[in-house]
Design a protein around this motif. Sequence first.
Motif, short mmCIF file in Angstrom:
data_model
loop_
_atom_site.label_atom_id
_atom_site.label_comp_id
_atom_site.label_asym_id
_atom_site.label_seq_id
_atom_site.Cartn_x
_atom_site.Cartn_y
_atom_site.Cartn_z
N VAL A 7 -30.27 44.00 10.38
CA VAL A 7 -31.09 45.21 9.45
C VAL A 7 -29.95 45.27 8.00
O VAL A 7 -28.81 45.62 8.39
CB VAL A 7 -31.29 46.40 9.92
CG1 VAL A 7 -32.00 47.25 9.05
CG2 VAL A 7 -32.14 46.11 11.41
N THR A 8 -30.65 44.84 7.04
CA THR A 8 -30.01 45.05 5.81
C THR A 8 -30.49 46.05 4.96
O THR A 8 -31.81 46.13 4.81
CB THR A 8 -29.94 43.86 5.05
OG1 THR A 8 -31.05 43.34 4.78
CG2 THR A 8 -29.11 42.61 5.81
N LEU A 9 -29.61 47.00 4.40
CA LEU A 9 -30.45 48.03 3.51
C LEU A 9 -29.45 48.19 2.35
O LEU A 9 -28.16 48.06 2.29
CB LEU A 9 -30.38 49.41 4.38
CG LEU A 9 -31.26 49.33 5.45
CD1 LEU A 9 -31.21 50.56 6.51
CD2 LEU A 9 -32.71 49.42 5.02
N ASP A 10 -30.16 48.74 1.29
CA ASP A 10 -29.33 48.93 -0.03
C ASP A 10 -28.68 50.33 -0.02
O ASP A 10 -28.58 51.11 1.24
CB ASP A 10 -30.38 48.84 -1.25
CG ASP A 10 -31.56 49.82 -0.92
OD1 ASP A 10 -31.34 50.90 -0.30
OD2 ASP A 10 -32.40 49.83 -1.93
N ALA A 11 -28.14 50.72 -0.70
CA ALA A 11 -27.35 52.04 -1.05
C ALA A 11 -28.00 53.28 -0.46
O ALA A 11 -27.40 54.22 0.32
CB ALA A 11 -26.72 52.40 -2.37
N MET A 12 -29.45 53.51 -0.48
CA MET A 12 -30.21 54.46 -0.03
C MET A 12 -30.18 54.59 1.39
O MET A 12 -30.05 55.72 2.15
CB MET A 12 -31.50 54.59 -0.59
CG MET A 12 -32.12 55.78 -0.12
SD MET A 12 -33.91 56.02 -0.99
CE MET A 12 -34.98 54.49 -0.21
N GLY A 13 -29.85 53.37 2.06
CA GLY A 13 -29.89 53.40 3.61
C GLY A 13 -28.57 53.34 4.33
O GLY A 13 -28.50 53.36 5.36
N CYS A 14 -27.53 53.27 3.35
CA CYS A 14 -26.23 53.42 3.85
C CYS A 14 -25.74 54.66 4.10
O CYS A 14 -25.15 55.52 3.48
CB CYS A 14 -25.50 52.90 2.71
SG CYS A 14 -23.50 52.64 3.52
N GLN A 15 -26.07 55.10 5.54
CA GLN A 15 -25.67 56.46 6.10
C GLN A 15 -25.45 56.03 7.49
O GLN A 15 -26.04 55.30 8.10
CB GLN A 15 -27.31 57.34 5.86
CG GLN A 15 -27.39 57.74 4.48
CD GLN A 15 -28.83 58.19 4.45
OE1 GLN A 15 -29.01 59.16 5.52
NE2 GLN A 15 -29.53 58.08 3.47
N LYS A 16 -24.49 56.76 7.89
CA LYS A 16 -24.01 56.69 9.47
C LYS A 16 -24.84 56.84 10.39
O LYS A 16 -25.11 56.35 11.32
CB LYS A 16 -22.78 57.56 9.37
CG LYS A 16 -21.43 57.15 8.75
CD LYS A 16 -20.30 58.10 8.64
CE LYS A 16 -19.37 57.75 7.80
NZ LYS A 16 -18.34 58.72 7.53
N ASP A 17 -26.04 57.94 10.12
CA ASP A 17 -27.09 58.39 11.29
C ASP A 17 -27.91 57.18 11.23
O ASP A 17 -28.45 56.67 12.26
CB ASP A 17 -27.52 59.50 10.79
CG ASP A 17 -28.39 59.71 9.61
OD1 ASP A 17 -27.81 59.07 8.53
OD2 ASP A 17 -29.41 60.31 9.48
N ILE A 18 -28.26 56.60 9.99
CA ILE A 18 -29.10 55.21 10.20
C ILE A 18 -28.46 54.27 10.65
O ILE A 18 -29.01 53.53 11.55
CB ILE A 18 -29.71 55.04 8.51
CG1 ILE A 18 -30.77 55.97 7.95
CG2 ILE A 18 -30.35 53.50 8.78
CD1 ILE A 18 -31.09 55.61 6.63
N ALA A 19 -27.20 53.86 10.49
CA ALA A 19 -26.44 52.79 11.19
C ALA A 19 -26.42 53.10 12.74
O ALA A 19 -26.80 52.25 13.35
CB ALA A 19 -25.05 52.80 10.71
#
Length: 160
Positions: A7-19
């Motif tokens: 799964v690749t996400l841009d800056a908006m998705g760069c969150q530890k809880d999403i990871a």
Amino acid sequence: MLANTLVTLDAMGCQKDIAQRIVDREADYLLVLKANHGNDHAAVRRHFEAHYFGPRTTIRPVFDAFDDRHGRLVRRRVFADPRAASLETLKDWPKLKTVLAVEAIRSVDGSDKVEVEMRYWVGVRIRAKMGNNGSDYQQAANFPHKIMVVRTLTKKTILS
């Protein structure tokens, strides 16, 4: 639904809880790390400057290519470093295994001006997922243009 995927996400998705949600669904992640991540971004930048871009460094990129599409010449280099994942400031990233630095060097149309942009990515098992021959790193280098970012669908899946 996400098992065995990257799964690749841009800056908006760069969150530890999403990871963590991605890892909980047995998938790997590659997330862009921007300056709004303060200490994490600064530590990664310092690491790559010292080990890859500083004086007398000899480490070569895992991917290095030129692109003359879109009316300008762009050189993209990708550096992958699993050692950066052990930086103290990154310890809270779930199952973090490697960090990428993507350097884009662009000529500006009709001038002698050159722009350099650095992007950093944090991820899980990138080397295993992307292969050992380096060719798949082209996908990482082209994220800003041929984004493998799965936005709406992935976010709905991860956040549900």
